[in-house]
Design an enzyme around this catalytic site. Sequence first.
Site, PDB file in Angstrom:
ATOM      1  N   GLY A  56       0.838  -1.188   0.000  1.00 37.90           N
ATOM      2  CA  GLY A  56       0.000   0.000   0.000  1.00 37.90           C
ATOM      3  C   GLY A  56       0.874   1.239   0.000  1.00 37.90           C
ATOM      4  N   GLN A  61       3.173   9.943   0.892  1.00 39.45           N
ATOM      5  CA  GLN A  61       4.470   9.280   1.005  1.00 39.45           C
ATOM      6  C   GLN A  61       5.376   9.567  -0.187  1.00 39.45           C
ATOM      7  OE1 GLN A  61       2.544   5.335   2.198  1.00 39.45           O
ATOM      8  NE2 GLN A  61       4.548   5.256   3.209  1.00 39.45           N
ATOM      9  N   CYS A 104       6.347  -0.073   7.312  1.00 40.85           N
ATOM     10  CA  CYS A 104       5.962   1.110   6.551  1.00 40.85           C
ATOM     11  C   CYS A 104       7.081   1.456   5.579  1.00 40.85           C
ATOM     12  CB  CYS A 104       5.713   2.272   7.512  1.00 40.85           C
ATOM     13  SG  CYS A 104       5.213   3.799   6.691  1.00 40.85           S
ATOM     14  N   LEU A 105       6.713   1.804   4.364  1.00 39.66           N
ATOM     15  CA  LEU A 105       7.709   2.178   3.371  1.00 39.66           C
ATOM     16  C   LEU A 105       8.434   3.462   3.756  1.00 39.66           C
ATOM     17  CD1 LEU A 105       5.777   1.320   0.082  1.00 39.66           C
ATOM     18  CD2 LEU A 105       7.482  -0.060   1.311  1.00 39.66           C
ATOM     19  N   HIS A 146      -3.890   1.319   7.872  1.00 39.62           N
ATOM     20  CA  HIS A 146      -2.548   1.896   7.841  1.00 39.62           C
ATOM     21  C   HIS A 146      -2.496   3.070   6.846  1.00 39.62           C
ATOM     22  CE1 HIS A 146       1.969   1.507   7.910  1.00 39.62           C
ATOM     23  NE2 HIS A 146       1.802   2.110   6.740  1.00 39.62           N
ATOM     24  N   GLU A 147      -3.041   2.859   5.642  1.00 42.11           N
ATOM     25  CA  GLU A 147      -3.001   3.913   4.630  1.00 42.11           C
ATOM     26  C   GLU A 147      -3.891   5.093   5.027  1.00 42.11           C
ATOM     27  OE1 GLU A 147      -0.602   3.790   2.610  1.00 42.11           O
ATOM     28  OE2 GLU A 147      -0.177   1.687   3.028  1.00 42.11           O
ATOM     29  N   HIS A 150      -1.994   7.330   7.309  1.00 40.62           N
ATOM     30  CA  HIS A 150      -1.097   8.231   6.575  1.00 40.62           C
ATOM     31  C   HIS A 150      -1.829   9.478   6.105  1.00 40.62           C
ATOM     32  CE1 HIS A 150       2.784   6.328   6.340  1.00 40.62           C
ATOM     33  NE2 HIS A 150       2.271   5.181   5.902  1.00 40.62           N
TER      34      HIS A 150
END
Length: 186
Positions: A56, A61, A104-105, A146-147, A150
């Site tokens: 995701g 991000q 997380c990226l 999670h997204e 963000h």
Amino acid sequence: MRRGPIPGGSGAVRPLLLHPDPLLRAPSREATAEDGPLAPLAEDMYASMYAAEGVGLAACQIGVPLRLFVYDCPDDEERRHRGALVNPRLVEADGPTVRGPEGCLSLPGLESSTPRPDHAVVEGYDLAGAPVRVVGTGFFARCLQHELDHLDGGLYLDRLSGMRRRLAVRRAGRRPWRRRAGARVR
């Protein structure tokens, strides 16, 4: 056999913002018609997500503060879910709270056991502007939540408490990308 283009196939890989970049902590704004077509941005997001081996990615991000995220994520039964959500909102998060691995990226190389409800329902719009309702369970519910965090300026670190949070923050502060950034984790 799959028909049509592969998401991200025509996109460009963009650099990912790393924590503690302040854009990751700012709530994203609603996408409007003035933002123009979002499909090219979504293509770049898919390409960036796949290049980083994620499931995701939120627009913030990659430095775009719009309420948009893409996903290509399995659920606990290994069913694949793929899509893009514009102006999503969480309408339901219930079921048992389950601790599960979450990374997380924007915090590469880190993972913590994070509590999340096992069921989530998100409503928003697809890239063509049609209303959509996405229901997720297990790992996919975790991905959706999670997204959405963000888009609201949050990170999974915010869901941790006590010793888990202290250890995660300490590990984040020791990462090579953090030393280059020269900032402290909050």
